[in-house]
Structures are given as structure tokens and as C-alpha cells.
Design an enzyme around this catalytic site. Structure first.
Site, PDB file in Angstrom:
ATOM      1  N   GLN A 114      -4.325  -5.292   6.949  1.00 48.48           N
ATOM      2  CA  GLN A 114      -5.311  -6.155   6.304  1.00 48.48           C
ATOM      3  C   GLN A 114      -5.281  -7.576   6.852  1.00 48.48           C
ATOM      4  O   GLN A 114      -6.067  -8.418   6.429  1.00 48.48           O
ATOM      5  CB  GLN A 114      -5.066  -6.202   4.788  1.00 48.48           C
ATOM      6  CG  GLN A 114      -5.207  -4.861   4.099  1.00 48.48           C
ATOM      7  CD  GLN A 114      -6.628  -4.329   4.156  1.00 48.48           C
ATOM      8  OE1 GLN A 114      -7.591  -5.074   4.384  1.00 48.48           O
ATOM      9  NE2 GLN A 114      -6.777  -3.028   3.939  1.00 48.48           N
ATOM     10  N   CYS A 161      -4.715   2.523  -3.545  1.00 46.61           N
ATOM     11  CA  CYS A 161      -3.453   3.058  -3.006  1.00 46.61           C
ATOM     12  C   CYS A 161      -2.325   2.080  -3.245  1.00 46.61           C
ATOM     13  O   CYS A 161      -1.458   1.886  -2.394  1.00 46.61           O
ATOM     14  CB  CYS A 161      -3.576   3.394  -1.523  1.00 46.61           C
ATOM     15  SG  CYS A 161      -4.750   4.696  -1.206  1.00 46.61           S
ATOM     16  N   LYS A 165     -10.176  -0.991  10.868  1.00 46.01           N
ATOM     17  CA  LYS A 165     -10.320  -2.162   9.995  1.00 46.01           C
ATOM     18  C   LYS A 165     -10.589  -3.420  10.823  1.00 46.01           C
ATOM     19  O   LYS A 165     -10.707  -4.520  10.310  1.00 46.01           O
ATOM     20  CB  LYS A 165      -9.062  -2.350   9.139  1.00 46.01           C
ATOM     21  CG  LYS A 165      -8.846  -1.198   8.153  1.00 46.01           C
ATOM     22  CD  LYS A 165      -7.762  -1.528   7.173  1.00 46.01           C
ATOM     23  CE  LYS A 165      -7.166  -0.317   6.479  1.00 46.01           C
ATOM     24  NZ  LYS A 165      -8.067   0.340   5.533  1.00 46.01           N
ATOM     25  N   HIS A 186       0.861  -1.176   0.000  1.00 45.19           N
ATOM     26  CA  HIS A 186       0.000   0.000   0.000  1.00 45.19           C
ATOM     27  C   HIS A 186       0.905   1.237   0.000  1.00 45.19           C
ATOM     28  O   HIS A 186       2.012   1.186   0.521  1.00 45.19           O
ATOM     29  CB  HIS A 186      -0.832  -0.057   1.287  1.00 45.19           C
ATOM     30  CG  HIS A 186      -1.907   0.960   1.410  1.00 45.19           C
ATOM     31  ND1 HIS A 186      -1.654   2.275   1.749  1.00 45.19           N
ATOM     32  CD2 HIS A 186      -3.248   0.862   1.284  1.00 45.19           C
ATOM     33  CE1 HIS A 186      -2.800   2.937   1.821  1.00 45.19           C
ATOM     34  NE2 HIS A 186      -3.787   2.106   1.532  1.00 45.19           N
TER      35      HIS A 186
END
Lengths: 156, 420
Positions: B216, B377, B239, B136
Site C-alpha cells: 500500500q 483482510c 496496486k 493485512h
């Protein structure tokens, strides 16, 4: 589906599938690159100015249907126009696209085929797609030295 | 033998449990353009369960005060809650002590913090920083800035066509000049789960530090920093079913104790005179100013919630949904899946031939389906696949196979709309 059909009118899909004046111009006198940081759309606009008029105009790049069709329609509508006419037409178009969806175009403004872009008024995030090519044209004609983005276009 | 009601071996009971858990997320009952919300943008941010919303409002309604300063009741209470949150995070990651947990604004700030302080203390011209093509922008740009400041150089582990790291080519990048390995645990754009152990071991053999971007990974798989042996592990609260405005930087205490502060201010000092300021020990040294107190309480509650759901059921449900999505997507003639990694975490990226992802995103939105359409991104990665953007559906345990079917129908509408 209805508002989608008003966004993706036949004329938009047609210009997306077969964009007019797509490519570079060998004898461009002005050019600029534009970029939509939201989605990564890129456009390169080439203009050949003779005297005070746009003799040739072309674009290339990659973008969504709205951005591609708008750039294509832009090249069609501006060929032969004076620079002042082109820039003031963009101002009127931008004003039209950032009005609430049902606002009619101002009296005396003939948008022609570009009226098909009016569907974006229901999709505020897509206004930027419709104006990317135009902002880039403006930058080509009045270079500021800064990269072009569409970050300022949306409903107030 | 009776199968326990909520056993992962019992798919019917898992579906039943998910139905119940969905009720914890008020936003999932919303209608978008007159259609039930199908929220497939979980890699951008997850929705918040009621317990997280509740502890945060309770904090503001009954407990609010600044931390680490007052002697009054509420200040002490806030300090206790804030420091308990740090302990919850430390236990969750298997850190050896709460002092190894620094609260930041998010993953991006955590990475910037480390890049800054390493730049001040450790990095010399000609040193090399290794990252990967999957990263990212937040795990690229801070290192580029560090390189500009110090004269260090970036080296990039390439990826294979399926979206896995190219092990052979990547391993060759390591050498005596390697100072830092900065690597995503899970790719935000493709869902690739990187096999961290061998990369971390290789970096350490070269004497390099390792930062893992876990933004993530943490919502999908259990993380044990002691077992991974990484030097830094970073992620964001939002997240992980928690609030925005808070992130975590785990750092081995042996490193944190040696690193200089990055921002100056209150809370990060032991004494200040105009001649000399003495800095506090970690974690305070890296937390100048009033920290995100409510958010810390929120992230701790999110972690408790996540543990109560359990990674076993989370992974079972997410895998079911992702597998169903892959199967159904492959039935669409003009689809191209971007990245088919060996191990995938609940993220599916694709393009529909002839239709720009941005347009696909708008059509799906009209059907109530929220996906991400863009470059995620990760522009170098888009460049690798020679696409300007992709459509990304990213799943959470509260998503269902039925929701996937709604997305597939919407995609078929897009094909029809653009094919007319």
C-alpha cells in the site's frame, strides 16, 4: 433509487432496526455459527426442538440489513414448523433467491413476508447475505462439523 | 516570475494535468448503473493506464516466447525484456543490483516465500516474530504457519486509538529472541504510514531480519530500500497501475545468497542429476518455472508511467482529495472515522452509525461509486476498533475532489434511505 427501494423494503428496514427473536436460547437443543467471509458477517442460530418441531428459535450476531432482516424473518416464519418443513422451505427460498429478478415464486409456495427478500435477486453478491442465517440453521439441524459459509450461493 | 504550467504550487494547473492524465485510463470513462464510474477502491487494485495495456498486448502480438532457454530471436528478445524489467524495478527501489529483485505472483507470495525459506534455515523453537496489529492477513498468516512449523512465537505491536503504532509498547517487545520484524509500510485499512526507520533500526540491533510489506506504500510514496536498510521489501504490480499476477520481492543479496530455494523446477538450477541438484544463484534460485513474463514487462511500464507522473504531483493530488474527503465526511452527522493517523496515505476508513458498511457499499455502487466494504483482510484490526467492517475509500492520483462530492451525496442518500 428504485432498485434500492426494492432491496431495502420497509419490512427489511424494520426487521433490521428491531430484529425479532434476537439473543440466545437457554434451552437450545441445536445451534450453529455462520460466517460470511466476504464481509465478515457473523450469525449464531439457536433452536429448541421438541419432538420433531421447532419450539423456539433465536439468533444473534452482527450483519448487514439484509442478513439481519432475513435471520429475523426466518425465526418468525419457522416457529412451530417441523424440521422437514423448515429445511424444505429453505430449499424453496434459496431457489427463489437465485432466479433472475423477474421470476415469480413457484406456484404453491407462500413466502409471506419473506417475499420482501426478492430484491436481492438484482444484487447477486447480496444473495449470500440473505441466506446466511438459513445456512446456519441448516447446519444447526444437520451438523456436518464444518464451519458454515455462504460461498456457494449466487446466480449460476 | 512565471509559475511553471505543471507546478504543484499551482493548484489550477495540477487539476488541469490530472484531467489530462485521466484520459490515460480508459476504464475511468465507463458508466456504472448509468452513472459515471467513481473508482475509490484503489487500495484493492488500481486501474491500468494505456501504456501498460499497450506494452502487454504488443508483447503477446509481436514478442511472445519463453525466457532463459531458446537461442531463437524471440526467446532472446523476451529474455532481454524480462531482465530489463527486473533492472527497472531494481533502479526504482534503489536496490544495489537486479539480482536483488525476485518476481513472484504478488505480495502474498513474496511474504510466503520468505516465511518458507527462513523457516527451513533460520528459525528455532522459542524464536520470536514481531508484527503489528495493523497487518493485512497476508502479513499475519504466513508467519503463523511458520510458527506452527518451527515452534516460534508471534509478538504483536499494538496500535493507539488513532491508528498509529504504539511506539513505547512496541519497542518493549524486542529482545534477544527477536528473529524477524514483519511490518506494513502503509496500513491497507486505515492509511497509517508507519515511521519505518526507528523500527528497522531496533530490529537490527537485536540481530533480527526485517520484511516490509509495501503493497500500500509503493503507489503513494517513493521507496528507497538502501536508505530504509530493510532486508526484504515486497509489493504487487496491480496496486501500482500494473497487471495482476506479478509481485516483487526485494532482498539484500547478502541474505538471498544464503537462503535455500522454496520451489523446485526449471530455471532455478545450474545442474540436475538424480544424486544432487545444484541451485542457481539468486534471483533465479527463487524463480522456478516459467515466470510471469508479460506481467514483468507490464510492471516495468507501470513504473515508467508512475515516474513520468511523478510522486510530487501524485502526493499533492492524493492529499488534496483525501483532505477534501475527510472534511466532507466530518460534515455527516452519523459518521465515525476509523483511524486518524498522524501521517496518512490516501486511504479513509469510516462507518455510518446504524448502517452496516455492506449496505453503504451497495447504495454507493448504485450511484457509480466503487468503495470497499468489509474487514479489509485485517480482522484483528476490526476487532481493535470493535467494528465488524468499515467502508474504505482509497484514492489514486486520478481521483478528484468532484468525485468525493459524488460519494458524499451518495452517503447522504444512504442516510436518507435508512432513516425513512
Amino acid at each position: 433509487m428504485n432498485s434500492l427501494l426494492s432491496l431495502y423494503q420497509d419490512i427489511i428496514l424494520d426487521h433490521n432496526r428491531s430484529p425479532r427473536n434476537f439473543g440466545s436460547l437457554k434451552h437450545a437443543t441445536h445451534e450453529a455459527q455462520g460466517f460470511n467471509p466476504l464481509c465478515g458477517d457473523k450469525v449464531h442460530v439457536y433452536v429448541e426442538v421438541e419432538g420433531n418441531r421447532i419450539r423456539e428459535i433465536a439468533f444473534e450476531g452482527s450483519g448487514c440489513a439484509i442478513s439481519t432482516a432475513s435471520s429475523s424473518l426466518m425465526t418468525e416464519s419457522l416457529k412451530g414448523k417441523t424440521l422437514d418443513e423448515a429445511l424444505s422451505f429453505f430449499e424453496s427460498l434459496r431457489h427463489f433467491l437465485t432466479q433472475p429478478p423477474d421470476t415469480p415464486p413457484p406456484a404453491g409456495l407462500d413466502l409471506g413476508k419473506l417475499a420482501a427478500l426478492g430484491g436481492v435477486r438484482q444484487y447477486p453478491t447480496r444473495v449470500k447475505c440473505a441466506t446466511l442465517g438459513w445456512h446456519t440453521l441448516q447446519a444447526a439441524l444437520k451438523p456436518s462439523g464444518l464451519p458454515v459459509t455462504t460461498e456457494h450461493d449466487s446466480h449460476a | 516570475m512565471a509559475i511553471p504550467l505543471f507546478s504543484p504550487k499551482n493548484p489550477v494547473s495540477l487539476a488541469g494535468r490530472i484531467r489530462v492524465l485521466r484520459d490515460d485510463f480508459p476504464v475511468l470513462r465507463e458508466q456504472i448503473h448509468g452513472k459515471p464510474l467513481v473508482y475509490f477502491d484503489n487500495a484493492a487494485t488500481t486501474q491500468k493506464p494505456r501504456p501498460v495495456i499497450r506494452v502487454m498486448s504488443e508483447y503477446f502480438e509481436k514478442q511472445n516466447a519463453n525466457v532463459h532457454r531458446g537461442v531463437h530471436f524471440l526467446s532472446e528478445l523476451s529474455t532481454t525484456l524480462y531482465e530489463e524489467a527486473r533492472k527497472t524495478v531494481a533502479d526504482f527501489l534503489h536496490a544495489s543490483s537486479p539480482a536483488e529483485i525476485i518476481f513472484t505472483r504478488g505480495t502474498t507470495e513474496s511474504i510466503n516465500l520468505i516465511a518458507q525459506v527462513l523457516g527451513q534455515s533460520l528459525i528455532q523453537p522459542g524464536d520470536e516474530i514481531i508484527l503489528s496489529e495493523l497487518e493485512h492477513h497476508s502479513n499475519i498468516v504466513p508467519w503463523q504457519l511458520l510458527c506452527e512449523r518451527t515452534g516460534a512465537q508471534l509478538r504483536v505491536i499494538p496500535i493507539l486509538e488513532n491508528g498509529d503504532l504504539d511506539y513505547e509498547a512496541g519497542m518493549r517487545l524486542f529482545g534477544p529472541k527477536t528473529r524477524i520484524l514483519a511490518l506494513a509500510h502503509v496500513s491497507n485499512a486505515l492509511g497509517t504510514v508507519n515511521p519505518l526507520t526507528s523500527w528497522i533500526r531496533r530490529a537490527h540491533e537485536c540481530g533480527a531480519l526485517v520484511l516490509i510489506d509495501g503493497a500500500q506504500a509503493i503507489p503513494h510514496l517513493p521507496v528507497d530500500v538502501a536508505d530504509l536498510d530493510c532486508d526484504f521489501y515486497v509489493f504487487s504490480g496491480h496496486k501500482l497501475y500494473g497487471p495482476t499476477g506479478i509481485g516483487v520481492l526485494y532482498g539484500k543479496s547478502s541474505w538471498l545468497e544464503r537462503l535455500p530455494p522454496w520451489q523446485g523446477g526449471g530455471d532455478m538450477i545450474t545442474s540436475v542429476t538424480f544424486q544432487k541438484t545444484l541451485y542457481a544463484a539468486p534471483p533465479q534460485r527463487f524463480e522456478a518455472g516459467t515466470p510471469p513474463i508479460a506481467q514483468a514487462i507490464g510492471i516495468a511500464e507501470a513504473i515508467r508511467y508512475l515516474k513520468s507522473v511523478g510522486y510530487t504531483d501524485i502526493q499533492d493530488q492524493e492529499n488534496r482529495v483525501a483532505d477534501h474527503a475527510l472534511r466532507r465526511l466530518r460534515e455527516i452527522p452519523r459518521i465515525r472515522l476509523i483511524g486518524e493517523p498522524r501521517e496518512r496515505a490516501a486511504i479513509v476508513s469510516f462507518v455510518l452509525e446504524g448502517i452496516h458498511p455492506h449496505d453503504v457499499g451497495t447504495v454507493l455502487d448504485q450511484q457509480g461509486v466503487a468503495v470497499r466494504a468489509g474487514h479489509h483482510c485485517a480482522m484483528p484490526l476490526m476487532e481493535h476498533y470493535r467494528v465488524p467492517a468499515t467502508v474504505r475509500a482509497s484514492f489514486a492520483f486520478y481521483n478528484t475532489e468532484n468525485e468525493v462530492d459524488i460519494m458524499i451525496e451518495a452517503l447522504e442518500k444512504a442516510v436518507e434511505l435508512f432513516g425513512r
